[in-house]
Design a protein around this motif. Structure first.
Motif: not given
Ligand code: BTN
Length: 256
Positions: A106, A108, A110, A203, A205
């Protein structure tokens, strides 16, 4: 210059023609030359090696031959989609999904254009506009070793092979990224942007987080992110008022 190979993938839009080169100055430069002709919409340019690969803000993007995905896509989207914020977001979501397919990991996102695994950069995205066309450049680290990043002073970088317990075959990874890009583009193109937008937001977050937003002009603003959409970020300021921010005006978002 002619490609060393041409592939034709069974996709809807992106990758029906893939021009593969051994060495190019930059896949984005070659793709931008193709972008002048509307019939090149969806063509993908790939290189084993780039002599002058470009990153964001004029930075150099370097990679040893045959160990990264170095790819650029020519797109002629409708004008409402020809926005760096949307194209970066859908490319980032596609790469994240391809990483799950290839390795089960998984990743993420940025802000605005990096894909991270365990906080380290595995992929960078560079959108360049050419009139009504756009070039979506993607650099995904696949087979680099931890030692090679350390030797290059790239302590914040990683590759799929470092992070994954499975071996990653580059050709397979390339096709997976193209397929995921094609699916994401088709979804947004047909007006179904909600799922891609939701995954992008998830993603990244940052919903509910206190952040400092740095604008392209250098000005900054602090607040809590309440909503993120391709068209606007909603920031709640300290006094409780809300400010709408156009994604294209945001250079960095720093968590506080
Ligand atoms: C960044 O994170 O700064 C963006 C890096 C983008 C690199 C890719 S590699 C393929 C394509 N061709 C280029 O010259 N740049 C992009």
């Amino acid at each position: 210059m002619s490609p060393s190979e041409t592939w034709s993938l069974n996709t809807t839009h992106i990758g029906r023609r893939v021009n593969v080169f051994e060495t190019l100055a930059s896949t984005n430069t070659t793709a931008s030359e193709l972008a002048v002709l509307p019939e090149n919409d969806g063509v993908v340019v790939i290189a084993d090696y780039q002599t002058t690969g470009r990153g964001q803000y004029g930075r150099v993007w370097q990679s040893r031959p045959k160990c990264s995905l170095l790819m650029s896509v020519v797109l002629n989207p409708p004008s409402e989609l020809c926005r760096p914020a949307i194209l970066t977001a859908l490319a980032a979501v596609a790469v994240v999904e391809a990483i799950v397919d290839l390795s089960g990991i998984q990743a993420s996102i940025k802000w605005p254009n990096d894909v991270l695994i365990r906080g380290k950069k595995v992929c960078g995205i560079l959108i360049e506009k050419h009139g009504s066309a756009a070039v979506v450049g993607i650099g995904l680290n696949i087979n680099q070793t931890a030692e090679e990043f350390i030797a290059a002073g790239l302590l914040e970088a990683t590759s799929l092979e470092i992070e994954s317990t499975r071996p990653i075959e580059r050709r397979f990874a390339v096709e997976r990224v193209i397929q995921r890009l094609d699916q994401a583009y088709e979804q947004v193109f047909s007006g179904e942007r909600t799922a891609i937008e939701a995954e992008w937001k998830e993603r990244i977050g940052l919903i509910g987080r206190r952040v400092l937003i740095e604008h392209m002009d250098g000005s900054t603003i602090v607040g809590q992110i309440r909503e993120m959409q391709f068209d606007r970020l909603v920031l709640e300021l300290e006094d409780g008022t809300r400010q709408m921010i156009l994604p294209e005006t945001v250079r960095h978002i720093f968590e506080q």
